[in-house]
Design a protein around this motif. Sequence first.
Motif, PDB file in Angstrom:
ATOM      1  N   SER A 194       0.862  -1.190   0.000  1.00 37.64           N
ATOM      2  CA  SER A 194       0.000   0.000   0.000  1.00 37.64           C
ATOM      3  C   SER A 194       0.892   1.232   0.000  1.00 37.64           C
ATOM      4  O   SER A 194       2.092   1.154   0.277  1.00 37.64           O
ATOM      5  CB  SER A 194      -0.912   0.031   1.229  1.00 37.64           C
ATOM      6  N   ASN A 201       2.364   1.898   3.569  1.00 36.87           N
ATOM      7  CA  ASN A 201       3.585   1.136   3.851  1.00 36.87           C
ATOM      8  C   ASN A 201       4.769   1.684   3.066  1.00 36.87           C
ATOM      9  O   ASN A 201       5.910   1.685   3.545  1.00 36.87           O
ATOM     10  CB  ASN A 201       3.379  -0.333   3.506  1.00 36.87           C
ATOM     11  N   GLY A 261      -5.466   1.998   9.134  1.00 32.35           N
ATOM     12  CA  GLY A 261      -5.828   0.608   8.852  1.00 32.35           C
ATOM     13  C   GLY A 261      -6.624   0.414   7.574  1.00 32.35           C
ATOM     14  O   GLY A 261      -7.450  -0.505   7.496  1.00 32.35           O
ATOM     15  N   TYR A 262      -6.408   1.274   6.583  1.00 32.09           N
ATOM     16  CA  TYR A 262      -7.172   1.193   5.329  1.00 32.09           C
ATOM     17  C   TYR A 262      -6.447   0.232   4.384  1.00 32.09           C
ATOM     18  O   TYR A 262      -5.578   0.619   3.616  1.00 32.09           O
ATOM     19  CB  TYR A 262      -7.275   2.578   4.701  1.00 32.09           C
ATOM     20  N   THR A 263      -6.831  -1.037   4.425  1.00 27.51           N
ATOM     21  CA  THR A 263      -6.153  -2.069   3.652  1.00 27.51           C
ATOM     22  C   THR A 263      -6.638  -2.105   2.203  1.00 27.51           C
ATOM     23  O   THR A 263      -7.621  -1.450   1.842  1.00 27.51           O
ATOM     24  CB  THR A 263      -6.397  -3.451   4.281  1.00 27.51           C
ATOM     25  N   LYS A 264      -5.965  -2.902   1.394  1.00 23.62           N
ATOM     26  CA  LYS A 264      -6.336  -3.073  -0.011  1.00 23.62           C
ATOM     27  C   LYS A 264      -7.734  -3.662  -0.129  1.00 23.62           C
ATOM     28  O   LYS A 264      -8.542  -3.241  -0.976  1.00 23.62           O
ATOM     29  CB  LYS A 264      -5.318  -3.975  -0.699  1.00 23.62           C
ATOM     30  N   LYS A 311     -10.187  -3.424   2.114  1.00 19.39           N
ATOM     31  CA  LYS A 311     -11.148  -2.425   2.565  1.00 19.39           C
ATOM     32  C   LYS A 311     -11.418  -1.424   1.446  1.00 19.39           C
ATOM     33  O   LYS A 311     -12.570  -1.022   1.213  1.00 19.39           O
ATOM     34  CB  LYS A 311     -10.595  -1.691   3.788  1.00 19.39           C
TER      35      LYS A 311
END
Length: 480
Positions: free
Chosen positions: A311, A314, A456-459, A461
């Motif tokens: 992301s 990261n 915490g906004y993941t791929k 999500k």
Amino acid sequence: MEETKFVSRKEKVSFLTGLTGQNLVYSLIGGSFFTYFMTDIALFPALAVSALLIVMKVWDGINDPIVGSFIDKHTFKNGEKLRPFLKYTPLPVGIFTVLIFLVFSTKEDLLWLRISYFIIMYICWDLAYTVQDVSIWGITAMVSPNSNERDGFVQWARTVGSIVYGVASTAIPMALEMVVNATGQSFALITLVFAIIFGLGGAMLSKRSYAAHERIHVVQEEKQASLWESFSLLFKNRMLMLVTLANILGSVGFGVNLITYFFKYEIPSDFLGENSLIGALGLTTIYYVLTAAPGFIGMIFADKMKKLCGSYVNALIFMKLFNVIVRVIAYFVGFEGHKLWLALIIIGIGCIPMGAESIAQTSVFCDSIDYMEWKTGKRTEGITFSMQTSFTKITSGITAGLATLALHLLHYRAIDDAAVYVGTQTAAFDKWIWPLVILTPALASVLYIIPLLFIGYTKDKRAVVEKELAERRAKAEIKE
């Protein structure tokens, strides 16, 4: 299945041309040259410059969300809320840019008048520039409902904007200094000429950004009732708040604003050869070329870096960690003699991934707008991108203010027209200028990382949010 494309090549080129003009304007004010102009050309005392920069920039940061809230709350008769501002703000931006750099006197007994004039001109410039800047970046979130196409548009915008700003903010001071040395004219006069060429001229060129179109129009059940409601939406945007906090913490890297002073008073004037037209401003340009130009590689491979790190968040963490390592190494290499070249090359290597920083941040901002629409049913391009301009101004103000405060604490005083500058400053200045220049950006990188650890906004999500938004918009269009 092939995704639908919305942005034509002509539209993209026109927008990028306008963005080029805007960055020509900001290159005069957003870089370290602006601080040098205040201390060594306008001859404001270092402590006064520190107070001016911090107060004005913090006010800028407070003012920007107000402008963003106003933009979100109002819509023009044609249904647009950003494009009209791109048409009407360039001229006042250009005029006030020129007036900021007008040095009508350097007499100490007129210091109060000179500072008052400067503050008034800066406030007028800032208001016009803020409206344009919020609109020009806010529209990047509206040019396409296709998030991948939008990411590509943002990458192009950030890459071109960064290249133009990077080249202009370093080359213009060097060219200015060379013209002064070649003609014998004063810095104040040549600075005003350059402000007309690049300030007013760049502002007029920025009008081309009006070519971008707004393609996302959300049917909201109700408009924001007040500016306070817009602010409340802002504080509900967790991603935006964390990235903003990261940038504010990162503003302690004020050493970047001391580069010119380091070269002027620590590096011999014949470092590049006798009778050279290149002085401290020119050496500053060389520094930025060696340390910042490699960042363009990072821009080109921004998307690959995102995929490699998982992301953009990261990727930002990786960039900052790498920057810390190389700066610590460069510090211990030192700057005596030819060691300076090696230290600069090492920093340049660390700047390769850092080039993608602005792309990554803008992408996170766009994601946060989608997230807020998914969560509240309202899109907040104005308030969100006003926060981008807000933290840019606040952090640059804090950075520049801390830099000039450091100069005051080191008992710095501007020296004009000396044959030799090395050895003319205090012992404290000579002792601390190198560690401040090299290590404060490393400390800033460490502090920057901390808030990012809580996003915490993941791929996965992101995919859910995009899918549900597409369904909502489709239903809204059917109802219409």
